[in-house]
Motif scaffolding. Structure first.
Motif, PDB file in Angstrom:
ATOM      1  N   SER A 280      43.497  31.871  57.245  1.00 46.47           N
ATOM      2  CA  SER A 280      42.352  32.652  56.811  1.00 46.47           C
ATOM      3  C   SER A 280      41.069  31.839  56.945  1.00 46.47           C
ATOM      4  N   LYS A 281      39.989  32.377  56.378  1.00 44.63           N
ATOM      5  CA  LYS A 281      38.697  31.709  56.320  1.00 44.63           C
ATOM      6  C   LYS A 281      38.217  31.659  54.865  1.00 44.63           C
ATOM      7  N   LYS A 282      37.442  30.641  54.555  1.00 45.51           N
ATOM      8  CA  LYS A 282      36.794  30.564  53.255  1.00 45.51           C
ATOM      9  C   LYS A 282      35.338  30.197  53.473  1.00 45.51           C
ATOM     10  N   TYR A 283      34.437  30.931  52.802  1.00 46.61           N
ATOM     11  CA  TYR A 283      33.012  30.740  52.996  1.00 46.61           C
ATOM     12  C   TYR A 283      32.436  29.837  51.903  1.00 46.61           C
ATOM     13  N   VAL A 284      31.213  29.384  52.103  1.00 47.24           N
ATOM     14  CA  VAL A 284      30.628  28.417  51.186  1.00 47.24           C
ATOM     15  C   VAL A 284      30.365  28.999  49.803  1.00 47.24           C
ATOM     16  N   ASP A 285      30.350  30.321  49.678  1.00 40.21           N
ATOM     17  CA  ASP A 285      30.184  30.929  48.355  1.00 40.21           C
ATOM     18  C   ASP A 285      31.524  31.085  47.643  1.00 40.21           C
ATOM     19  N   ASP A 286      32.577  30.441  48.198  1.00 46.34           N
ATOM     20  CA  ASP A 286      33.935  30.433  47.633  1.00 46.34           C
ATOM     21  C   ASP A 286      34.689  31.741  47.852  1.00 46.34           C
ATOM     22  N   SER A 287      34.111  32.700  48.573  1.00 40.45           N
ATOM     23  CA  SER A 287      34.864  33.910  48.900  1.00 40.45           C
ATOM     24  C   SER A 287      35.738  33.634  50.118  1.00 40.45           C
ATOM     25  N   ALA A 288      36.907  34.233  50.132  1.00 41.86           N
ATOM     26  CA  ALA A 288      37.838  34.059  51.244  1.00 41.86           C
ATOM     27  C   ALA A 288      38.025  35.383  51.946  1.00 41.86           C
ATOM     28  N   ARG A 289      38.275  35.325  53.258  1.00 42.65           N
ATOM     29  CA  ARG A 289      38.540  36.550  54.004  1.00 42.65           C
ATOM     30  C   ARG A 289      39.812  37.186  53.471  1.00 42.65           C
ATOM     31  N   LYS A 290      39.758  38.458  53.284  1.00 39.37           N
ATOM     32  CA  LYS A 290      40.889  39.194  52.711  1.00 39.37           C
ATOM     33  C   LYS A 290      42.121  39.097  53.599  1.00 39.37           C
ATOM     34  N   MET A 291      43.286  38.943  52.962  1.00 40.09           N
ATOM     35  CA  MET A 291      44.538  39.001  53.724  1.00 40.09           C
ATOM     36  C   MET A 291      44.756  40.422  54.239  1.00 40.09           C
ATOM     37  N   PRO A 292      45.368  40.567  55.408  1.00 37.49           N
ATOM     38  CA  PRO A 292      45.661  41.912  55.930  1.00 37.49           C
ATOM     39  C   PRO A 292      46.862  42.518  55.222  1.00 37.49           C
ATOM     40  N   LEU A 293      46.752  42.678  53.905  1.00 38.86           N
ATOM     41  CA  LEU A 293      47.877  43.119  53.095  1.00 38.86           C
ATOM     42  C   LEU A 293      47.342  43.925  51.911  1.00 38.86           C
ATOM     43  N   ASP A 294      47.870  45.128  51.723  1.00 38.88           N
ATOM     44  CA  ASP A 294      47.467  45.980  50.603  1.00 38.88           C
ATOM     45  C   ASP A 294      48.697  46.615  49.985  1.00 38.88           C
ATOM     46  N   VAL A 295      48.540  47.077  48.745  1.00 39.12           N
ATOM     47  CA  VAL A 295      49.684  47.586  47.988  1.00 39.12           C
ATOM     48  C   VAL A 295      49.339  48.922  47.353  1.00 39.12           C
ATOM     49  N   TYR A 296      50.282  49.862  47.459  1.00 39.47           N
ATOM     50  CA  TYR A 296      50.190  51.117  46.705  1.00 39.47           C
ATOM     51  C   TYR A 296      51.161  51.039  45.539  1.00 39.47           C
ATOM     52  N   GLU A 297      50.664  51.331  44.351  1.00 38.71           N
ATOM     53  CA  GLU A 297      51.508  51.334  43.157  1.00 38.71           C
ATOM     54  C   GLU A 297      51.911  52.759  42.825  1.00 38.71           C
ATOM     55  N   GLY A 298      53.219  52.995  42.659  1.00 45.43           N
ATOM     56  CA  GLY A 298      53.694  54.306  42.241  1.00 45.43           C
ATOM     57  C   GLY A 298      53.080  54.710  40.909  1.00 45.43           C
ATOM     58  N   LEU A 299      53.095  56.009  40.628  1.00 43.77           N
ATOM     59  CA  LEU A 299      52.399  56.524  39.452  1.00 43.77           C
ATOM     60  C   LEU A 299      52.815  55.827  38.174  1.00 43.77           C
ATOM     61  N   ASN A 300      54.084  55.514  38.050  1.00 45.33           N
ATOM     62  CA  ASN A 300      54.589  54.832  36.856  1.00 45.33           C
ATOM     63  C   ASN A 300      54.942  53.382  37.155  1.00 45.33           C
ATOM     64  N   GLN A 301      54.406  52.861  38.249  1.00 40.84           N
ATOM     65  CA  GLN A 301      54.691  51.494  38.699  1.00 40.84           C
ATOM     66  C   GLN A 301      56.203  51.255  38.826  1.00 40.84           C
ATOM     67  N   ASN A 302      56.927  52.338  39.154  1.00 39.16           N
ATOM     68  CA  ASN A 302      58.376  52.198  39.349  1.00 39.16           C
ATOM     69  C   ASN A 302      58.724  51.876  40.801  1.00 39.16           C
ATOM     70  N   PHE A 303      57.741  51.948  41.691  1.00 38.87           N
ATOM     71  CA  PHE A 303      57.933  51.499  43.064  1.00 38.87           C
ATOM     72  C   PHE A 303      56.584  51.140  43.665  1.00 38.87           C
ATOM     73  N   TYR A 304      56.643  50.414  44.770  1.00 38.59           N
ATOM     74  CA  TYR A 304      55.434  49.956  45.448  1.00 38.59           C
ATOM     75  C   TYR A 304      55.633  50.123  46.948  1.00 38.59           C
ATOM     76  N   ILE A 305      54.534  50.335  47.657  1.00 40.11           N
ATOM     77  CA  ILE A 305      54.551  50.294  49.117  1.00 40.11           C
ATOM     78  C   ILE A 305      53.573  49.209  49.543  1.00 40.11           C
TER      79      ILE A 305
END
Length: 320
Positions: A280-305
């Motif tokens: 990845s990359k990290k900038y001088v303001d301490d922010s890092a480039r987002k990982m190409p990874l996201d998560v969907y949480e099921g309505l009751n958090q009983n499953f994830y995608i």
């Protein structure tokens, strides 16, 4: 009087000082890199593109779906969602498309695959506009290929007639078709319009030069994926920043000063923490480039995608 040799020494000294002052930040950043080391606690983090290894040492149940294209995960109805996946057929080198139905408990209910066909999902239907059919499989599991209703027996409609059928359509599209194709003297081209309106699919024909307004950009509601991982450490490898002299024209813009290296992420899924690393990359303001990874949480958090961008496609993990 200074000798030529001394004059050159003074010039070299001055230029060296100018160079050192102009590149002081870059020099400092690179020296700083020499004194860092990776803390032992991050050595065994799994690579983002090798998550199978992380799940193999986990109690989480997973199903994996890999697509060569970027895909959506969409609501089908109040009790189902669907993942779409495109793959290459190893024997024919053609593209296959599959849908996977998942209930709101995160259970994989059913799947269907179309081989070497361009099939799309509009609302809760699967449609093939080239072969003029739709399927209600997403809604009820019926695999029957139902033909679009043909308006006026295929008669060419005038603009006023066509506009009536297009009015208030949820989705519409048009394409050309030919009569006597490859017969230069007798070949004729027409337009075929496919329309979804009032929960019905139909088609009609017009002359090829008739201009009609269509609504082809319909898309299902995509699920809301979030970045819920916690960046716990960034290991710096190289520094990229302003330098002197700089003859770069930056025609395509300039990337802000940054380090390249490895991001270490803690991703909490249920009662477990997935430990992931990624270049990845990290900038001088301490922010890092987002990982190409996201998560969907099921309505009751009983499953994830979990959705990852890889090359030009997506890999999904259904996690229970």
């Amino acid at each position: 009087m200074k000798t030529p040799k001394k004059r050159w020494m003074v010039i070299i000294l001055v230029l060296s000082l100018i160079y050192l002052i102009g590149n002081s930040v870059s020099i400092y950043r690179n020296i700083e890199l020499l004194f860092q080391h990776l803390p032992e606690e991050y050595i065994n983090y799994s690579n983002l593109y090798s998550l199978d290894d992380a799940f193999s040492n986990s109690t989480l149940e997973t199903d994996k779906f890999k697509s060569i294209y970027n895909e959506q995960v969409v609501w089908v109805n109040d009790s189902l969602i669907a993942i779409t996946v495109h793959t290459k057929d190893s024997l024919t080198d053609k593209t296959n498309v599959s849908w996977y139905k998942i209930n709101l408990k995160g259970e994989l209910m059913d799947s269907i695959t179309f081989r070497n066909e361009y099939v799309d999902n509009i609302d809760s239907y699967l449609i093939n506009q080239d072969k003029n059919y739709y399927s209600t499989w997403l809604m009820d599991g019926d695999v029957t290929q139902k033909p679009f209703r043909l308006i006026e027996g295929g008669k060419l409609l005038e603009k006023e007639e066509a506009d009536v059928y297009l009015k208030d359509a949820v989705y519409s599209n048009s394409d050309y078709f030919y009569e006597n194709r490859n017969d230069f003297e007798n070949e004729k081209r027409f337009k075929k319009h496919v329309v979804y309106k009032h929960n019905e699919w139909f088609q009609f024909y017009t002359k090829d030069d008739l201009q009609l307004t269509v609504n082809r950009y319909y898309s299902n509601s995509d699920l809301e994926f979030k970045d819920i991982g916690e960046l716990v450490y960034f290991y710096k490898k190289d520094w990229y920043g302003d330098h002197f002299p700089d003859f770069t024209l930056y025609i395509n813009g300039k990337d802000p000063d940054h380090w390249t290296g490895t991001s270490f992420l803690n991703l909490k899924i249920k009662d477990e923490i997935l430990k992931i690393q990624h270049y990845s990359k990290k900038y001088v303001d301490d922010s890092a480039r987002k990982m190409p990874l996201d998560v969907y949480e099921g309505l009751n958090q009983n499953f994830y995608i979990l959705k990852m961008e890889i090359d030009n496609g997506h890999t999904f993990y259904l996690i229970k």
